[in-house]
Design a protein around this motif. Structure first.
Motif, mmCIF file in Angstrom:
data_model
loop_
_atom_site.group_PDB
_atom_site.id
_atom_site.type_symbol
_atom_site.label_atom_id
_atom_site.label_comp_id
_atom_site.label_asym_id
_atom_site.label_seq_id
_atom_site.Cartn_x
_atom_site.Cartn_y
_atom_site.Cartn_z
ATOM 1 N N TYR A 102 -28.234 -42.145 -17.985
ATOM 2 C CA TYR A 102 -29.390 -42.843 -17.677
ATOM 3 C C TYR A 102 -30.126 -41.204 -16.701
ATOM 4 C CZ TYR A 102 -29.275 -47.563 -19.192
ATOM 5 O OH TYR A 102 -29.047 -48.621 -19.640
ATOM 6 N N ALA A 103 -31.304 -40.917 -17.245
ATOM 7 C CA ALA A 103 -31.765 -39.301 -17.044
ATOM 8 C C ALA A 103 -33.496 -39.434 -17.263
ATOM 9 C CB ALA A 103 -31.464 -38.268 -18.337
ATOM 10 N N ALA A 104 -33.257 -39.165 -16.119
ATOM 11 C CA ALA A 104 -35.033 -40.123 -16.216
ATOM 12 C C ALA A 104 -36.023 -38.972 -15.896
ATOM 13 C CB ALA A 104 -35.150 -40.844 -14.855
ATOM 14 N N SER A 105 -37.338 -38.611 -16.485
ATOM 15 C CA SER A 105 -37.733 -37.173 -16.889
ATOM 16 C C SER A 105 -39.400 -38.186 -16.379
ATOM 17 C CB SER A 105 -37.826 -36.605 -17.728
ATOM 18 O OG SER A 105 -38.566 -35.616 -17.975
ATOM 19 N N LYS A 106 -39.765 -36.688 -15.488
ATOM 20 C CA LYS A 106 -40.936 -36.926 -15.477
ATOM 21 C C LYS A 106 -42.388 -37.484 -16.461
ATOM 22 C CE LYS A 106 -41.554 -37.251 -10.283
ATOM 23 N NZ LYS A 106 -42.161 -35.609 -9.442
ATOM 24 N N GLU A 107 -42.687 -36.230 -17.334
ATOM 25 C CA GLU A 107 -42.936 -35.435 -18.658
ATOM 26 C C GLU A 107 -42.735 -36.618 -19.994
ATOM 27 O OE1 GLU A 107 -42.829 -32.655 -14.820
ATOM 28 O OE2 GLU A 107 -40.806 -33.275 -16.336
ATOM 29 N N LYS A 108 -40.667 -36.736 -19.955
ATOM 30 C CA LYS A 108 -40.584 -37.611 -20.995
ATOM 31 C C LYS A 108 -40.217 -39.109 -21.291
ATOM 32 C CE LYS A 108 -40.825 -33.518 -23.364
ATOM 33 N NZ LYS A 108 -41.473 -32.949 -24.757
ATOM 34 N N GLY A 109 -40.093 -39.141 -19.861
ATOM 35 C CA GLY A 109 -39.489 -40.750 -20.444
ATOM 36 C C GLY A 109 -37.844 -40.895 -19.869
ATOM 37 N N LEU A 110 -38.054 -41.353 -20.084
ATOM 38 C CA LEU A 110 -35.877 -42.448 -20.089
ATOM 39 C C LEU A 110 -34.903 -42.349 -21.024
ATOM 40 C CD1 LEU A 110 -34.083 -43.643 -17.221
ATOM 41 C CD2 LEU A 110 -34.478 -45.923 -18.187
ATOM 42 N N TYR A 111 -33.590 -42.155 -20.155
ATOM 43 C CA TYR A 111 -33.242 -40.953 -21.569
ATOM 44 C C TYR A 111 -32.087 -41.713 -21.409
ATOM 45 C CZ TYR A 111 -36.245 -37.789 -24.648
ATOM 46 O OH TYR A 111 -37.164 -37.675 -25.735
ATOM 47 N N ALA A 112 -31.084 -42.194 -22.312
ATOM 48 C CA ALA A 112 -29.765 -42.778 -22.031
ATOM 49 C C ALA A 112 -28.917 -42.360 -23.540
ATOM 50 C CB ALA A 112 -29.884 -44.513 -22.108
ATOM 51 N N ALA A 113 -27.728 -42.582 -22.665
ATOM 52 C CA ALA A 113 -26.400 -41.896 -23.723
ATOM 53 C C ALA A 113 -25.126 -43.040 -23.026
ATOM 54 C CB ALA A 113 -26.455 -40.753 -23.841
ATOM 55 N N ALA A 114 -23.856 -43.794 -24.087
ATOM 56 C CA ALA A 114 -22.987 -43.792 -24.241
ATOM 57 C C ALA A 114 -21.615 -43.074 -23.150
ATOM 58 C CB ALA A 114 -22.737 -44.276 -24.486
ATOM 59 N N LEU A 115 -21.333 -43.172 -22.248
ATOM 60 C CA LEU A 115 -20.818 -42.104 -21.645
ATOM 61 C C LEU A 115 -19.455 -41.682 -22.338
ATOM 62 C CD1 LEU A 115 -20.382 -44.055 -18.255
ATOM 63 C CD2 LEU A 115 -21.008 -41.910 -18.216
ATOM 64 N N ASP B 157 -19.322 -41.382 -25.226
ATOM 65 C CA ASP B 157 -19.868 -40.504 -26.729
ATOM 66 C C ASP B 157 -19.581 -38.891 -26.131
ATOM 67 O OD1 ASP B 157 -20.930 -42.652 -28.229
ATOM 68 O OD2 ASP B 157 -22.753 -42.197 -27.948
ATOM 69 N N ASN B 158 -20.194 -37.989 -27.005
ATOM 70 C CA ASN B 158 -20.452 -36.710 -26.812
ATOM 71 C C ASN B 158 -21.748 -36.368 -26.132
ATOM 72 O OD1 ASN B 158 -20.380 -34.179 -26.789
ATOM 73 N ND2 ASN B 158 -20.715 -33.279 -28.554
ATOM 74 N N LEU B 159 -21.575 -35.802 -24.406
ATOM 75 C CA LEU B 159 -23.189 -36.121 -23.907
ATOM 76 C C LEU B 159 -23.534 -34.585 -23.956
ATOM 77 C CD1 LEU B 159 -22.146 -38.160 -20.628
ATOM 78 C CD2 LEU B 159 -22.983 -38.626 -23.100
ATOM 79 N N LEU B 160 -22.843 -33.685 -24.561
ATOM 80 C CA LEU B 160 -23.122 -32.115 -24.553
ATOM 81 C C LEU B 160 -24.091 -32.698 -26.299
ATOM 82 C CD1 LEU B 160 -19.981 -30.696 -24.853
ATOM 83 C CD2 LEU B 160 -21.424 -30.800 -23.109
ATOM 84 N N ASP B 161 -24.229 -33.423 -27.103
ATOM 85 C CA ASP B 161 -24.802 -32.994 -28.470
ATOM 86 C C ASP B 161 -26.533 -34.160 -27.700
ATOM 87 O OD1 ASP B 161 -25.690 -33.753 -30.744
ATOM 88 O OD2 ASP B 161 -24.400 -34.923 -31.443
ATOM 89 N N ASN B 162 -27.678 -32.956 -28.099
ATOM 90 C CA ASN B 162 -28.820 -34.082 -27.490
ATOM 91 C C ASN B 162 -28.903 -35.272 -28.247
ATOM 92 O OD1 ASN B 162 -28.203 -32.220 -25.853
ATOM 93 N ND2 ASN B 162 -30.900 -31.223 -26.467
ATOM 94 N N ASN B 163 -28.174 -34.652 -30.063
ATOM 95 C CA ASN B 163 -28.451 -36.851 -30.852
ATOM 96 C C ASN B 163 -27.982 -37.738 -30.515
ATOM 97 O OD1 ASN B 163 -30.089 -35.283 -32.766
ATOM 98 N ND2 ASN B 163 -27.752 -34.058 -33.167
ATOM 99 N N ASN B 164 -26.953 -37.439 -29.477
ATOM 100 C CA ASN B 164 -26.921 -39.216 -28.707
ATOM 101 C C ASN B 164 -27.570 -39.457 -27.227
ATOM 102 O OD1 ASN B 164 -24.564 -38.985 -30.322
ATOM 103 N ND2 ASN B 164 -22.976 -37.989 -29.171
ATOM 104 N N TRP B 165 -28.488 -38.138 -27.239
ATOM 105 C CA TRP B 165 -29.217 -39.348 -26.103
ATOM 106 C C TRP B 165 -30.890 -39.888 -26.176
ATOM 107 C CZ3 TRP B 165 -28.618 -38.744 -21.052
ATOM 108 C CH2 TRP B 165 -27.015 -38.128 -20.803
#
Length: 209
Positions: A177-190, A192-200
């Motif tokens: 999980y990546a928490a951003s004050k501006e964007k909210g909470l994002y998640a991705a499966a470990l 998955d290819n985490l370099l691809d923003n589409n997986n977040w």
């Protein structure tokens, strides 16, 4: 000892340390005048406590009550420390400086410098917001995304440019999980290819921690 007792000890240590002149050894007439009055973080490592105070670092041995200070004159590779985090799996302390430089402090008080992030030329803001330790990895949340630091190998293995300011990172189950004050909470499966923003994917609102 409870937290209140420990904090009292640290405050007493800080007052005494604030007046210490640290000998620079082979650096001629240079001396280090360090401040330790503002305690920001305490990381426990067995009998050792690492204390970040006034952007400087010292350790307190709970067995013999000894204190050791760390600075660029004798052990560290830089100054002006922003964050620290202890990795139990590697038995090492991760030290991040305000300029993006990184040291890894071993149990034998050797500082291994990881300067890749500091020296890398990039247009993104390099500000580091927090460190999250999971197993042998330090997930370093930055103004543009997340850095993966392998603490045992002392190397940055991945960099996830998410395109937003990540306040903190954490792992639950099979997700990161990546928490951003501006964007909210994002998640991705470990897995998955985490370099691809589409997986977040956005999964919720930001929660202050």
């Amino acid at each position: 000892m409870n937290n209140k007792t420990l904090r009292t000890i640290f405050l007493m240590l800080a007052l005494s340390l604030s007046s210490i002149t640290i000998n620079a050894g082979n650096t001629g007439t240079w001396n280090a005048y360090m401040a330790y009055h503002d305690i920001k973080d305490v990381e426990k490592a067995g009998k050792m406590l690492y204390i970040l105070a006034s952007d400087n670092l010292y350790s307190y041995n709970t067995n013999d009550n000894s204190v050791l200070t760390y600075d660029k004159m004798n052990i560290l590779s830089d100054c002006d420390i922003s964050l620290i985090a202890y990795c139990n799996a590697a038995k090492r302390l991760v030290i991040v400086y305000r300029n993006g430089n990184i040291d890894i402090l071993t149990a034998s008080d050797e500082a291994i410098n990881v300067s890749d992030f500091y020296t890398k030329a990039m247009t993104e803001d390099k500000t580091v917001n927090s460190i999250y330790i999971h197993n042998n990895t330090a997930y370093i949340s930055t103004a543009f995304g997340i850095l993966n630091l392998n603490v045992s190998k002392a190397e940055i293995t991945d960099s996830y440019n998410l395109g937003f300011n990540v306040a903190y990172t954490y792992i639950e189950g099979n997700n990161i999980y990546a928490a951003s004050k501006e964007k909210g909470l994002y998640a991705a499966a470990l897995n998955d290819n985490l370099l691809d923003n589409n997986n977040w994917n956005r999964v919720g609102e930001y929660v202050y921690k």
